[in-house]
Every structure is written in C-alpha cells, then in structure tokens.
Write an enzyme that holds these catalytic residues in place. Structure first.
Site, PDB file in Angstrom:
ATOM      1  N   ARG A  30       0.648  -0.906  -0.007  1.00 55.52           N
ATOM      2  CA  ARG A  30      -0.290  -0.429  -0.083  1.00 55.52           C
ATOM      3  C   ARG A  30       1.095   1.237   0.049  1.00 55.52           C
ATOM      4  O   ARG A  30       0.889   2.816  -0.864  1.00 55.52           O
ATOM      5  CB  ARG A  30      -0.872   0.037   1.010  1.00 55.52           C
ATOM      6  CG  ARG A  30      -2.381  -1.338   1.182  1.00 55.52           C
ATOM      7  CD  ARG A  30      -2.881  -0.535   2.437  1.00 55.52           C
ATOM      8  NE  ARG A  30      -4.159  -2.000   2.568  1.00 55.52           N
ATOM      9  CZ  ARG A  30      -4.672  -2.987   2.751  1.00 55.52           C
ATOM     10  NH1 ARG A  30      -3.252  -4.148   2.401  1.00 55.52           N
ATOM     11  NH2 ARG A  30      -5.492  -3.682   2.512  1.00 55.52           N
ATOM     12  N   ASP A  52       5.946 -10.476  -3.237  1.00 61.39           N
ATOM     13  CA  ASP A  52       4.682  -9.054  -3.559  1.00 61.39           C
ATOM     14  C   ASP A  52       5.758  -7.766  -3.468  1.00 61.39           C
ATOM     15  O   ASP A  52       5.074  -7.694  -4.746  1.00 61.39           O
ATOM     16  CB  ASP A  52       4.109  -9.556  -2.658  1.00 61.39           C
ATOM     17  CG  ASP A  52       2.860 -10.502  -2.391  1.00 61.39           C
ATOM     18  OD1 ASP A  52       3.450 -11.878  -3.493  1.00 61.39           O
ATOM     19  OD2 ASP A  52       2.133 -10.537  -1.984  1.00 61.39           O
ATOM     20  N   ASN A  95       2.399 -13.743  -8.034  1.00 66.99           N
ATOM     21  CA  ASN A  95       0.570 -14.306  -7.395  1.00 66.99           C
ATOM     22  C   ASN A  95       0.202 -12.891  -6.241  1.00 66.99           C
ATOM     23  O   ASN A  95       0.450 -13.894  -4.939  1.00 66.99           O
ATOM     24  CB  ASN A  95       0.891 -15.474  -6.541  1.00 66.99           C
ATOM     25  CG  ASN A  95      -0.273 -16.344  -6.028  1.00 66.99           C
ATOM     26  OD1 ASN A  95      -1.480 -15.714  -6.640  1.00 66.99           O
ATOM     27  ND2 ASN A  95      -0.045 -17.113  -5.400  1.00 66.99           N
ATOM     28  N   GLN A 179      -9.740  -6.754  -0.566  1.00 67.74           N
ATOM     29  CA  GLN A 179      -8.964  -6.065  -1.226  1.00 67.74           C
ATOM     30  C   GLN A 179      -9.482  -4.877  -2.506  1.00 67.74           C
ATOM     31  O   GLN A 179      -9.070  -4.298  -2.914  1.00 67.74           O
ATOM     32  CB  GLN A 179      -8.035  -6.671  -2.215  1.00 67.74           C
ATOM     33  CG  GLN A 179      -6.577  -7.436  -0.475  1.00 67.74           C
ATOM     34  CD  GLN A 179      -6.162  -8.826  -1.324  1.00 67.74           C
ATOM     35  OE1 GLN A 179      -6.105  -8.369  -2.770  1.00 67.74           O
ATOM     36  NE2 GLN A 179      -5.809  -8.908  -0.943  1.00 67.74           N
ATOM     37  N   ASP A 327      -5.952 -14.131   7.593  1.00 64.05           N
ATOM     38  CA  ASP A 327      -5.062 -14.139   7.235  1.00 64.05           C
ATOM     39  C   ASP A 327      -3.972 -15.273   8.756  1.00 64.05           C
ATOM     40  O   ASP A 327      -3.908 -16.155   8.729  1.00 64.05           O
ATOM     41  CB  ASP A 327      -4.047 -13.938   6.922  1.00 64.05           C
ATOM     42  CG  ASP A 327      -4.477 -13.454   5.223  1.00 64.05           C
ATOM     43  OD1 ASP A 327      -5.086 -14.152   4.843  1.00 64.05           O
ATOM     44  OD2 ASP A 327      -3.931 -12.003   4.574  1.00 64.05           O
ATOM     45  N   GLU A 355      -4.432 -17.214  -2.280  1.00 63.87           N
ATOM     46  CA  GLU A 355      -3.590 -18.073  -2.670  1.00 63.87           C
ATOM     47  C   GLU A 355      -2.963 -19.489  -3.311  1.00 63.87           C
ATOM     48  O   GLU A 355      -2.946 -19.858  -4.349  1.00 63.87           O
ATOM     49  CB  GLU A 355      -2.178 -17.789  -1.857  1.00 63.87           C
ATOM     50  CG  GLU A 355      -0.679 -16.677  -2.087  1.00 63.87           C
ATOM     51  CD  GLU A 355      -1.435 -15.923  -0.824  1.00 63.87           C
ATOM     52  OE1 GLU A 355      -1.165 -14.843  -0.684  1.00 63.87           O
ATOM     53  OE2 GLU A 355      -3.296 -15.844  -0.617  1.00 63.87           O
ATOM     54  N   HIS A 399       2.665 -19.370   1.390  1.00 65.29           N
ATOM     55  CA  HIS A 399       3.625 -19.057   2.108  1.00 65.29           C
ATOM     56  C   HIS A 399       3.075 -19.246   3.515  1.00 65.29           C
ATOM     57  O   HIS A 399       3.234 -20.079   4.488  1.00 65.29           O
ATOM     58  CB  HIS A 399       4.211 -17.234   2.097  1.00 65.29           C
ATOM     59  CG  HIS A 399       2.837 -16.544   2.357  1.00 65.29           C
ATOM     60  ND1 HIS A 399       2.529 -15.381   2.482  1.00 65.29           N
ATOM     61  CD2 HIS A 399       1.444 -16.510   1.047  1.00 65.29           C
ATOM     62  CE1 HIS A 399       2.316 -14.669   2.914  1.00 65.29           C
ATOM     63  NE2 HIS A 399       0.873 -15.158   1.809  1.00 65.29           N
ATOM     64  N   ARG A 400       1.520 -18.842   3.701  1.00 62.81           N
ATOM     65  CA  ARG A 400       1.147 -19.048   5.264  1.00 62.81           C
ATOM     66  C   ARG A 400       0.625 -20.346   5.073  1.00 62.81           C
ATOM     67  O   ARG A 400       0.687 -21.112   6.183  1.00 62.81           O
ATOM     68  CB  ARG A 400      -0.413 -18.686   5.009  1.00 62.81           C
ATOM     69  CG  ARG A 400       0.132 -17.008   5.094  1.00 62.81           C
ATOM     70  CD  ARG A 400      -0.852 -16.177   5.717  1.00 62.81           C
ATOM     71  NE  ARG A 400      -0.781 -14.930   5.221  1.00 62.81           N
ATOM     72  CZ  ARG A 400       0.081 -13.813   5.635  1.00 62.81           C
ATOM     73  NH1 ARG A 400       1.171 -14.563   6.593  1.00 62.81           N
ATOM     74  NH2 ARG A 400       0.510 -12.726   5.465  1.00 62.81           N
ATOM     75  N   LYS A 434       7.629 -14.674  -0.516  1.00 60.27           N
ATOM     76  CA  LYS A 434       6.619 -13.942  -0.248  1.00 60.27           C
ATOM     77  C   LYS A 434       5.796 -12.797   0.332  1.00 60.27           C
ATOM     78  O   LYS A 434       5.687 -12.047   0.425  1.00 60.27           O
ATOM     79  CB  LYS A 434       5.006 -14.883  -0.661  1.00 60.27           C
ATOM     80  CG  LYS A 434       3.334 -14.007  -1.464  1.00 60.27           C
ATOM     81  CD  LYS A 434       2.388 -14.769  -1.590  1.00 60.27           C
ATOM     82  CE  LYS A 434       1.961 -13.725  -1.614  1.00 60.27           C
ATOM     83  NZ  LYS A 434       1.104 -13.337  -3.292  1.00 60.27           N
TER      84      LYS A 434
END
Length: 673
Positions: A30, A52, A95, A179, A327, A355, A399-400, A434
């Site tokens: 942002r 990212d 991504n 988003q 998340d 993702e 990634h998570r 990421k």
C-alpha cells in the site's frame, strides 16, 4: 532462504528467544503504491523485501517512478504525481493480490482519464483468483476493461480514453475480498474532482485491512469519511496524494502469529519475544493475540513488542468467528492439533480465493498428519491429534501454508501422544519468500531439538576421493549444514598462528578452539566471516595442522567442536572418521572411494588448471603413501564404518554420486517417495 525442493523439520522440543519481524506485506505494498502515485519523494523505512514487493516495485519502475535505496536500506520513491510516464505497459504481478487489485483500479482510472493501455498478468494461480467484482465496479464507472482469459479473472487489459461516471455511488461487494474495496479507495482519489462515494453491498469482511488502508490514505493527505457500519465511504473533492516525507513500515502482524503460536506451544522456560508489532499496531491481525490467549497463551504486550509463553496445556479448544483475522486464523488450525477438544474456525470464506483454496488445502494437509478435519463453505473444524504421522506437506505455492505447518514439528511435546515424535517435511519451502524470506532461519534461531533428533549424514573416504564436493552437493540439496573435519585442523593451526600462540603448547591451542567462529559454505571456509579457503591450501598451513593435531588436548577440543556442528535442520559431515568416531549413530554413512589412479588424475587436473606444475605419477605415489599412513594411524584410522555404504565414484559424475546418496537418504526417511 531454503531454495530446495523440500525441507525436513525434525521433532522440535522447545522455544525461547527474540524474533524481529519483517515489514508488513499489506502495509508495504500500500505504501509503495501511494508513494508511487504521490507528488514528491517518500523515504520508506523497514520495507518488506519479498516476492510481492518485488513485483510492485517493478511495476512502479515501469510506470516511471524513480527508486533508490541508500546504504541504510531506506528506499526513496519519487512519485509520478498521478501521471504515468508510460502509457503502454505489460506488468507481471506474480501471485500478489496486494499488487494486482489496487493496480487494476488505479491504472483503469488513469487509462480512462489520460489514455493508454496496460496489461496486467500473473502466475497461473493469479489467473484463477476472481477479480470480477472489482472489474464490474470499474466498468460501471466507465473504465474499458477486457479479461484476456476467463471472464472475471486476470489477465486484464485496461485501456482508454473513456468518460467516467462519478456522480452516482460506486458499488462493490464486500463479502468476497476486502482488497476490492481497498483497491477503489486507493485509486479513486486520482479522479475525485468532486466527492466520490463508495457503497459496500453485503457484509464487509476483513475490516481491519480496510482500516489499514484508511490510515495510510490519511498519511498521504487523503482523509476518507466512512459511516459507523463500514458500508459507505466518501472521498473528498480535490483529493490529491502528497508525500509525507518519511514512512515507517510496521512489522507484519500476520507473520507474528506463527511465533505467538510457537510461544503458546513450546515456550515453557522463557518467553518468545516478538519485536515489530504490539498495542500501537494499526494491523487488525495483531488481534490474533486474543485468540491465542483464549487458547491458553500467556502474553505480555507493549507498544511495539509481544512476549508469549505457554499457559494452559493442552491448549484450549475454540469456536471463533475469524472475520477480523482472516490470514492469521490459519495458524489456529495447526494450534488446534494441540487442543483439548475440537476447534471450529468460522466466517473464513475468503480463504477460498487466496493464494490457494486455503480451506481445502488446510484440511487436506492436516489429514496427512492423521488429524480428523471437517470443512464447509466458510468454516473448518479440527480435532486434536494424538497419533501423529510423518507427513510431506504440500504448500500450494502458499507462504502461509508452509509457515503454519512448521508448528506441527512440535508434536513431541504432547504429553499424551501415541507413539514417537515424528518429523515434518515442508515441500517447496521457498514459497515463504512472498512475505518472510528467512522464516525458517528465524525459526531455527529460537527453537531447540534433542541432539539425537537432528539428522546427520557422514561421508568418509581417502584423500582426493571428492568427499568435500559431494558433501557440499548433498548439503545444498537438503538445506543442511556442512562440517569439513579436515579443514578444522588446518584452520585451527592458522588461527593459532595468527593469534601468536606457540603451536607446541597444546593446552593454549585447545583453549582457542571453542572460540573459533567457523562456517563452511559452498566449498568455502569462513573464519570470523573471512574467506580463508586459499590460506588453508597453502603448504605452510598443512604443516601447522600437523603440529596442532599432534596434541591430545587439541584433538579432544576439536572432537567437541565437531559435535557442536550438529545443528538444525541437519548436518552432512566430511572426513576420515566421521562415521566411526564422531557420529557413530548417524543414520546414513557413506564411505567414498576411487582408485588411486583416478584420484591422482583428478588432483593433477585440479593443479594444472590453477597453473601449478604437477607430475601425475608422483601424485599417485603420494596418495598411496598417504592412504597407508591414514589406515595405519593409531588415532581414528581411515576405515569404513561397519554399517557404511561404500560408493566407488571412479566412473561417476558428482551429480550421479549426489543423486545416489540422496536416494539412500530418502529410503531412511519416514516420508513417502
């Protein structure tokens, strides 16, 4: 970062220490976009370095922003003032939803008002992530947008000129992804000649992320008004982005969740301290702390730090609406394995369009560990696990998923588990790039394992058999550390000489050994971070090694130093007695050999390539004589361990030898082939 096909985590038994978080992904991208669209220069401190942010930075450069990083790592962004220098660009956004969604909105509006054509694409998974609600909202404003593949999904083509319809409220759904609203909030100030109204239809999910957006807009001079229900937002007439000069990016609160969970599970003696987020954070995911406390974690919190340790054990089961921490809530799904009953996570429909389909992914991978899991359209229920299975976790380029499942390696801490503790394999560990490129290195810095759980591969053999090269290749493939035992004696002699010690004083040299700061990396030996590889090849250094190696005290000190190289996630040890004397319980021992003629030829070619004259017959004679001395020495003679696998690599390339050793290692691991 571990750029390898998989990373094996042995059973982990405890945690303590301090973690400094990387910058927030949500804030970083942002801030980058706002700085890029603003007038003036913005100095961005503590920016996240990740996949990212890389694609966002590349896009901003393409659009005409000037980007410069100073010696302190502070990024200066010279903005374009809402006027792209490029009017025809193709932007690849990987991504990164935090880049794709807001750039789509901003460039669609700029193309419509200033002309131009922009194509936005990403990796295949990005082309499966829906963007239709945002596209519909922009088309309703008058923006020409073409979906170049499937309607409602990237890749997209944004073109203009076209008149905009800004008199009526802009409507966007809030129940799919916040988003989309964030994208409009970031883009519409570019065209707000009069008040522009955004109306949200349906319940707005992930309000904390929208709060971040509003806070950052205000820092860049745009003060958006909203109603109490988060359904109506007004962008004031005449809004214009202006650089605040300096911006500091908070640590990533979503990334903090893994270490908050780590403290709740494994910090029994001392806390895990997490620096970068705290009570002053603008990120909603910091409220993950509340969920962890509800599960039993003990948490102390300051403005920019958290300290977490285990409280209740087993953890307490939850039934939680996770809309406020979408998340971070993924971490709760793995914590649930250690709970006293089933844990239900609700209102997580947004997981389906991330993702990967995270509800399906988490359910699938938890079941691999042996867990009982139920799932619905917007919920997940995880039952505690007692009988754990060793599992290879597919990470879906997410990634998570990778970071969450690292917590499964603590299964040995369960008091009532059934069976032995098991390791966990994380496939494609580099997907953490990421948001947290050095996640696993950070994890290994604050956790501990029982020494016998840390895997070791030994590779012994005679001089010039290629042990060092093979060791490096195997270690790189597995992400393991390296021990070059032969170099230890040479570097000890070199270090003692540099310190002015008498090499005949065994006690003095032995006292030096524990202080040596040594690393073996990609064929190099680092002493106090200095590459001393060339010095170790000198004949004089070899003589020093012989002098210090004659002392029993030095050999005993080096024995302990060699044992101390057994660190997470594993070790490949190269020498002549690694499998017999140093690591006799290693699960894989290789005795590498080749004919004296082959070894002499290899050494000859090596010396000639460096401009050093050599005679192949003399080299062969020297090798045979050294073999005889090594086999006949009283202390740790050169011999294969009784359970070692002999590998004659006379007719093999290094790649063939490496692959063979890795196949033997796979046979000894509990994971499916």
């Amino acid at each position: 970062m571990y750029k390898i096909p998989f990373l094996d985590l042995p059973p982990l038994r405890g945690a303590a220490g301090t973690v400094s978080l990387p910058g927030s992904k949500s804030i970083s991208n942002r801030v980058l976009l706002l700085a890029g669209l603003s007038d003036g220069v913005t100095r961005v401190h503590d920016l996240l370095a990740s996949d990212d942010t890389k694609v966002m930075l590349a896009a901003l450069r393409e659009l005409g922003c000037q980007l410069e990083t100073d010696a302190d790592g502070v990024l200066s962004v010279t903005g374009i003032g809402g006027r792209p220098r490029a009017r025809d660009a193709k932007l690849f956004l990987g991504n990164a939803g935090t880049a794709m969604r807001p750039l789509t909105a901003a460039l669609a509006l700029l193309a419509a008002t200033q002309g131009g054509a922009f194509e936005l694409s990403g990796v295949p998974r990005m082309h499966e992530r829906p963007i239709g609600d945002l596209v519909d909202a922009l088309r309703a404003l008058g923006c020409p947008i073409d979906c170049l593949g499937q309607e409602g999904y990237p890749p997209l083509r944004l073109s203009g000129l076209a008149p905009l319809k800004l008199d009526a409220p802009v409507r966007v759904r809030g129940d799919v992804s916040s988003q989309f609203l964030t994208a409009l909030l970031l883009a519409l100030p570019l065209v707000a000649e009069h008040d522009v109204v955004i109306e949200v239809t349906g319940e707005l999910i992930s309000k904390p992320y929208v709060h971040i957006t509003l806070e950052l807009l205000a820092r860049f001079g745009v003060h958006v008004r909203r109603d109490d229900d988060w359904q109506r937002f007004v962008i004031p007439a005449g809004s214009r982005y202006r650089s605040p000069g300096e911006v500091h990016v908070e640590g990533d609160a979503s990334s903090a969740s893994y270490f908050v969970a780590l403290g709740a599970i494994a910090a029994t003696d001392a806390p895990i301290r997490i620096e970068g987020v705290g009570s002053a954070s603008v990120q909603g995911d910091v409220r993950f702390v509340e969920a962890a406390q509800a599960m039993g974690a003990r948490v102390d919190i300051g403005p920019n730090w958290l300290e977490v340790r285990r409280g209740a054990w087993p953890l307490k089961a939850l039934d939680l609406d996770c809309n406020h921490i979408p998340d971070a809530a993924m971490t709760l799904a793995v914590m649930a394995l250690y709970a006293d009953g089933p844990t239900t996570l609700r209102n997580i429909a947004s997981w389906r369009v991330k993702e990967t389909d995270r509800i399906a992914a988490m359910a699938t991978e938890l079941r691999k560990l042996g867990a009982s899991v139920e799932e619905g359209a917007d919920w997940l229920r995880v039952h505690p696990l007692k009988a754990w299975k060793a599992a290879a976790i597919h990470t879906y380029d997410d990634h998570r998923v990778a970071m969450c499942f690292s917590l499964a390696a603590f299964n040995g801490l369960q008091d009532d588990r059934q069976g032995a503790a098991v390791p966990v394999r994380i496939l494609d560990p580099q997907c953490v790039a990421k948001t947290f490129p050095d996640y696993f290195e950070t994890l290994f810095g604050v956790v501990r394992a029982e020494i016998d759980d840390i895997p070791v591969i030994t590779i012994d053999g005679p001089t010039a058999s290629g042990k060092g090269t093979l060791t490096d290749e195997v270690a790189q493939a597995l992400g393991y550390g390296v021990l070059d035992s032969g170099a230890l004696y040479r570097v000890t002699g070199l270090a003692a000489s540099r310190r002015g010690l008498d090499l005949g004083d065994g006690d003095a040299v032995a006292a030096l050994v524990p202080t040596l700061d040594l690393k073996f990396e990609s064929g190099r030996v680092l002493l106090d971070d200095e590459d001393v590889s060339a010095d170790l090849r000198q004949e004089a250094t070899g003589l020093m090694a012989s002098q210090v190696g004659a002392h029993g005290a030095v050999r005993r000190a080096l024995h302990q130093l060699q044992l101390d190289f057994r660190r997470l996630p594993g070790l490949v040890a190269d020498g002549r007695d690694m499998g017999t004397a140093i690591f006799p319980t290693a699960p894989l021992k290789v005795f590498l050999t080749a004919s004296a003629a082959t070894r002499a030829e290899r050494r000859y070619k090596q010396l000639i390539s460096k401009g050093i004259p050599a005679n192949i017959e003399s080299l062969r004679a020297d090798l045979e004589a050294r073999d005889a001395r090594d086999k006949g020495r009283a202390a740790s003679p050169l011999q294969a361990a009784a359970d070692a696998i002999e590998l004659d690599n006379s007719q093999q390339t290094i790649g063939e030898s490496r692959d063979l050793v890795l196949s033997w290692w796979q046979e000894r691991r509990p994971f499916p082939a």
